[in-house]
Design an enzyme around this catalytic site. Structure first.
Site, mmCIF file in Angstrom:
data_model
loop_
_atom_site.group_PDB
_atom_site.id
_atom_site.type_symbol
_atom_site.label_atom_id
_atom_site.label_comp_id
_atom_site.label_asym_id
_atom_site.label_seq_id
_atom_site.Cartn_x
_atom_site.Cartn_y
_atom_site.Cartn_z
ATOM 1 N N ARG A 167 0.324 -1.226 -0.224
ATOM 2 C CA ARG A 167 -0.474 -0.058 -0.228
ATOM 3 C C ARG A 167 0.862 1.352 -0.388
ATOM 4 N NH1 ARG A 167 -5.069 1.605 3.486
ATOM 5 N NH2 ARG A 167 -6.442 0.086 1.382
ATOM 6 N N HIS B 153 -6.594 0.989 -6.539
ATOM 7 C CA HIS B 153 -7.063 0.258 -4.947
ATOM 8 C C HIS B 153 -7.960 -1.233 -5.858
ATOM 9 C CE1 HIS B 153 -7.590 -1.175 -1.789
ATOM 10 N NE2 HIS B 153 -8.318 -0.427 -0.642
ATOM 11 N N GLN C 82 -10.107 -3.934 -3.795
ATOM 12 C CA GLN C 82 -11.069 -2.997 -3.063
ATOM 13 C C GLN C 82 -12.631 -3.468 -4.485
ATOM 14 O OE1 GLN C 82 -11.980 -2.498 0.107
ATOM 15 N NE2 GLN C 82 -13.803 -2.556 -1.086
ATOM 16 N N ASP D 242 -16.928 7.362 -1.663
ATOM 17 C CA ASP D 242 -15.790 6.899 -1.169
ATOM 18 C C ASP D 242 -15.883 7.881 -0.733
ATOM 19 O OD1 ASP D 242 -13.326 6.625 -0.270
ATOM 20 O OD2 ASP D 242 -11.970 6.424 -1.902
ATOM 21 N N CYS E 3 -16.464 1.544 -0.031
ATOM 22 C CA CYS E 3 -14.974 0.437 0.513
ATOM 23 C C CYS E 3 -14.849 0.913 1.772
ATOM 24 C CB CYS E 3 -14.338 0.944 -1.239
ATOM 25 S SG CYS E 3 -13.457 2.936 -0.588
ATOM 26 N N ARG F 163 -13.580 -8.302 1.172
ATOM 27 C CA ARG F 163 -12.367 -8.591 0.749
ATOM 28 C C ARG F 163 -11.511 -9.645 0.921
ATOM 29 N NH1 ARG F 163 -10.036 -3.743 0.368
ATOM 30 N NH2 ARG F 163 -7.995 -4.932 0.289
#
Ligand code: CP
Ligand code: NVA
Length: 311
Positions: free
Chosen positions: A108, A135, A138, A230, A270, A298
């Site tokens: 990340r 991402h 996700q 988001d 998310c 996830r």
């Protein structure tokens, strides 16, 4: 359908074909069944996952680590202060060294080029656990969630309301690959990267997915099957949070916005959520909201991914 993902990286969702995405989703479904029956095969026995973090995380860290444990492997968490990516040694050296110890690397990062470089120099699969631009993990979980709830992805009307950020980019690629129409609704000055939009539009031409931009939230949400949002200020943009609140105020997911969507429209986020900003708390707790199933997925989507990448 049989595709071989062994040894591949997942840096951007555009790296995976339609068939490869479906392979992950179908494998995830199977692993999830096993998880609930308490019959999880130890498919990653003796495997080690190195997890490199430049940014904070709840879901990504815990789901990858718990996933490795469930599948018989081991995960090592490397915090921002452990590796000091970009300060202590080069990304190239980190990738080469970690590849000598671990079977998979998940990272990340801030700059997307860091995860691109890790993938370039590592000799084991590299998974993007979020960068400033994408991402993909996700979105695999998001697609799995929508598929579970709706029984299909193709032809659905998916609408993202908020910032044209990493989530918007990966969602466009994912939607384009699976033939789901996707509208990204943002204020004019916060649109996604034009090159990404063009690429996703091009990809969508082969699957029938229409990828469009919109600035009016009510027009975008009209008749939507899925509404996604988001945070307005992503990790690394904390200094802009106040300025952004003003620009994004009309883009909140709330009862008014949902009133123009399909009655059954799913609500996804998310997470983490900033309640009262991009979504109000009440709306996040309506029966249409599947945000916690999405968070759980996830685990299943990434377990499938790790199993497929390590063969
Ligand atoms: N959705 C997501 O990636 O959450 P974390 O930032 O907590 O990992
Ligand atoms: N756009 C958000 C996603 C968090 C999972 C961020 O980058 O902070």
């Amino acid at each position: 359908m049989s595709v071989n993902l062994k040894g591949r990286n997942l840096v951007s969702l555009k790296d995976f074909s339609t068939e490869e995405i479906w392979q992950v989703l179908k494998t995830a479904e199977q692993l999830k069944l096993g998880y609930y029956r308490n019959e999880q095969p130890k498919l990653l026995a003796d495997k080690t996952l190195a997890m490199i973090f430049q940014k904070p995380s709840l879901r990504t860290r815990v789901s990858f680590e718990a996933g490795m444990t469930r599948l018989g492997g081991h995960a090592i968490y490397l915090s921002p202060s452990d590796i000091k990516l970009g300060e202590r040694e080069t990304t190239e050296d980190i990738a080469i060294v970690v590849s000598r110890y671990a079977d998979i690397i998940m990272a990340r990062v801030f700059g997307h080029e860091i995860v691109v470089d890790l993938a370039k120099y590592a000799t084991v699969p590299v998974i993007n656990g979020l960068s400033d631009e994408e991402h993909p993990c996700q979105v695999l979980a998001d697609l799995l969630t929508i598929y579970e709830k709706r029984g299909r992805l193709e032809g659905l009307k998916f609408v993202f309301v908020g910032d044209g950020n990493n989530m918007a980019h990966s969602l466009m690629y994912g939607a384009a690959r699976v033939g789901m129409h996707c509208t990204i609704c943002t204020p004019e000055q916060y649109q996604p990267l034009p090159a990404t939009v063009e690429e996703a539009q091009e990809m969508g031409r082969t699957t029938g997915a229409r990828i469009t931009l919109e600035t009016d939230p009510l027009a975008a949400a009209n008749g939507a099957d899925v509404i996604y949002t988001d945070v307005w200020a992503s990790m690394g943009q904390e200094d802009e949070a106040e300025k952004r609140k003003e620009a994004f105020a009309p883009y909140q997911v709330n009862a008014k916005l949902m009133s123009v969507a399909d009655e059954q429209a799913l609500i996804l986020h998310c997470l983490p959520a900033h309640y009262g900003e991009e979504i109000d708390y009440q709306t996040s707790r309506t029966p249409n909201s599947v945000i916690f199933d999405e968070a759980e997925n996830r685990l299943h989507a990434q377990n499938a991914l790790m199993v497929l990448l390590t063969g």
